[in-house]
Write an enzyme that holds these catalytic residues in place. Structure first.
Site, mmCIF file in Angstrom:
data_model
loop_
_atom_site.group_PDB
_atom_site.id
_atom_site.type_symbol
_atom_site.label_atom_id
_atom_site.label_comp_id
_atom_site.label_asym_id
_atom_site.label_seq_id
_atom_site.Cartn_x
_atom_site.Cartn_y
_atom_site.Cartn_z
ATOM 1 N N MET A 39 35.516 47.661 46.444
ATOM 2 C CA MET A 39 36.565 47.885 46.776
ATOM 3 C C MET A 39 37.517 47.723 46.094
ATOM 4 S SD MET A 39 35.600 45.859 49.893
ATOM 5 C CE MET A 39 36.146 44.259 49.817
ATOM 6 N N HIS A 46 33.995 44.157 37.635
ATOM 7 C CA HIS A 46 33.774 45.653 37.609
ATOM 8 C C HIS A 46 33.283 46.789 36.544
ATOM 9 C CE1 HIS A 46 36.105 44.509 41.244
ATOM 10 N NE2 HIS A 46 35.335 44.710 41.607
ATOM 11 N N LYS A 158 28.126 37.400 40.878
ATOM 12 C CA LYS A 158 29.096 36.490 41.341
ATOM 13 C C LYS A 158 28.702 36.654 43.504
ATOM 14 C CE LYS A 158 33.562 37.168 42.250
ATOM 15 N NZ LYS A 158 33.600 36.825 43.743
ATOM 16 N N VAL A 185 31.510 37.930 35.570
ATOM 17 C CA VAL A 185 32.119 37.788 34.770
ATOM 18 C C VAL A 185 33.183 36.966 34.714
ATOM 19 C CG1 VAL A 185 33.758 38.726 32.828
ATOM 20 C CG2 VAL A 185 31.647 39.520 33.832
ATOM 21 N N SER A 195 38.406 40.063 42.821
ATOM 22 C CA SER A 195 39.737 41.190 43.410
ATOM 23 C C SER A 195 40.754 39.429 43.553
ATOM 24 C CB SER A 195 39.359 41.954 44.385
ATOM 25 O OG SER A 195 38.558 42.824 43.174
ATOM 26 N N ARG A 196 40.460 38.940 44.554
ATOM 27 C CA ARG A 196 41.097 37.939 45.035
ATOM 28 C C ARG A 196 41.781 37.147 44.172
ATOM 29 N NH1 ARG A 196 36.824 38.869 49.355
ATOM 30 N NH2 ARG A 196 37.650 39.636 51.382
HETATM 31 O O1 PAF Z 1 31.121 44.385 46.589
HETATM 32 C C1 PAF Z 1 31.983 44.294 46.527
HETATM 33 O O2 PAF Z 1 32.669 44.771 46.306
HETATM 34 C C2 PAF Z 1 31.824 45.516 48.369
HETATM 35 O O3 PAF Z 1 31.111 44.080 49.367
HETATM 36 C C3 PAF Z 1 31.019 46.630 48.171
HETATM 37 C C4 PAF Z 1 29.435 46.238 47.932
HETATM 38 C C5 PAF Z 1 31.595 47.287 47.374
HETATM 39 C C6 PAF Z 1 30.870 47.121 49.743
HETATM 40 O O4 PAF Z 1 32.150 47.103 50.293
#
Ligand code: PAF
Length: 288
Positions: A39, A46, A158, A185, A195-196
């Site tokens: 996202m 990521h 996670k 990580v 991200s939060r």
């Molecule tokens: O883990 C995430 O960032 C989201 O849940 C995903 C898998 C991209 C689906 O929107």
């Protein structure tokens, strides 16, 4: 398998048709296709997924889409960080061949009325505290799978329950996709990257550490011979409460079924969801 690394930021593709063209070409070239769904608001967690995909696939697609369907009405959809330019800069040289960042309208067209409901492992934890969340996740992940038709898809550990939900869906719907779940990580002090985390004030960031610390505590207790789940959970609760966190759940469960474990005489996943101020964080560890 690794492709040459580009050092300038990749361009984001918005159009599903263009994405399909690029993938069709990669497939004609005989490449294994890897998908890393995200996202955005990217961090090293990521990027480690992109790295794993790069090592194992000839063509890597990263997707960036803040999926409205997986947020509840009182959740942070509108303020969720949207940082496409920074994300593309971070992805430079990290091995994504294509970044697909569709507009909401091309993912959910007017009249959309089809959803994927996974049962079983989706019902507890996040399924309970965030009704509809996994329906949104499974629906968008299946759509991304359909767009990309990857051979391999990469998810972070996670979001442990999410990875089980995706694996369940893949198995139940006979999708010919290998789901790879990559390690969490962490910052040097143990905080799981999320991200939060960028919502946290300095004080909240300090208090949020109690989450990874209490997972470590659970591990230590088991290593020193404690087997009783209730005792371990009480100690973890104490640590989270001392940092003034609001606990949604602490669970000690069997790793595949997510059934509660009363006696830790087998591998067990410890999972936590807790709120630090307004920010809800999750984390987990395999213990025992
Ligand atoms: O883990 C995430 O960032 C989201 O849940 C995903 C898998 C991209 C689906 O929107």
């Amino acid at each position: 398998m690794s492709a040459p690394r580009a050092s300038s930021p990749p361009r984001a593709i918005e159009s599903p048709a263009e994405l399909r063209q690029r993938i069709a070409q990669a497939r004609r070239d005989g490449k294994v296709i890897g998908l890393v769904p995200t996202m955005g608001a990217l961090h090293e967690g990521h990027l480690s997924l992109v790295g794993a995909a790069r090592r194992e696939c000839g063509f890597v697609v990263a997707t960036i889409f803040v999926n409205p369907m997986q947020f509840g009405p009182d959740e942070d959809f509108t303020r969720y960080p949207r940082t496409l330019d920074a994300d593309l800069r971070l992805l430079a040289g990290r091995g994504a061949d294509v970044v697909f960042a569709p507009a909401t309208e091309s993912m959910f067209r007017p009249g959309h009325a089809t959803y994927v409901d996974v049962g079983g492992v989706a019902n507890c934890w996040e399924g309970q505290y965030r009704p509809g969340h996994f329906r949104g996740v499974a629906t968008i992940v299946l759509k991304l799978f359909n767009f990309v038709q990857p051979d391999r898809a990469y998810f972070g550990r996670k979001d442990y329950q999410q990875s089980l939900v995706v694996r369940r869906m893949v198995e139940d719907l006979d999708l010919p996709i290998h789901v790879e779940v990559c390690p969490t990580v962490r910052e040097a002090d143990g905080l799981a990257l999320s991200s939060r985390n960028r919502y946290l004030s300095a004080d909240e960031r300090r208090r949020a550490l109690a989450i990874s610390k209490s997972l470590r505590l659970a591990k230590q207790l088991v290593e020193r011979g404690t087997r009783d789940a209730a005792t371990i959970i009480t100690r973890m609760q104490g640590m989270l409460a001392a940092a003034d966190l609001n606990i949604d759940y602490i669970a000690l469960v069997e790793p595949e079924s997510l059934d509660s474990v009363a006696v830790l005489d087998r591998p067990t996943v410890a999972a936590i969801a807790a709120r630090v101020g307004k920010t809800r964080l999750i984390d987990n560890e395999l213990i025992g």
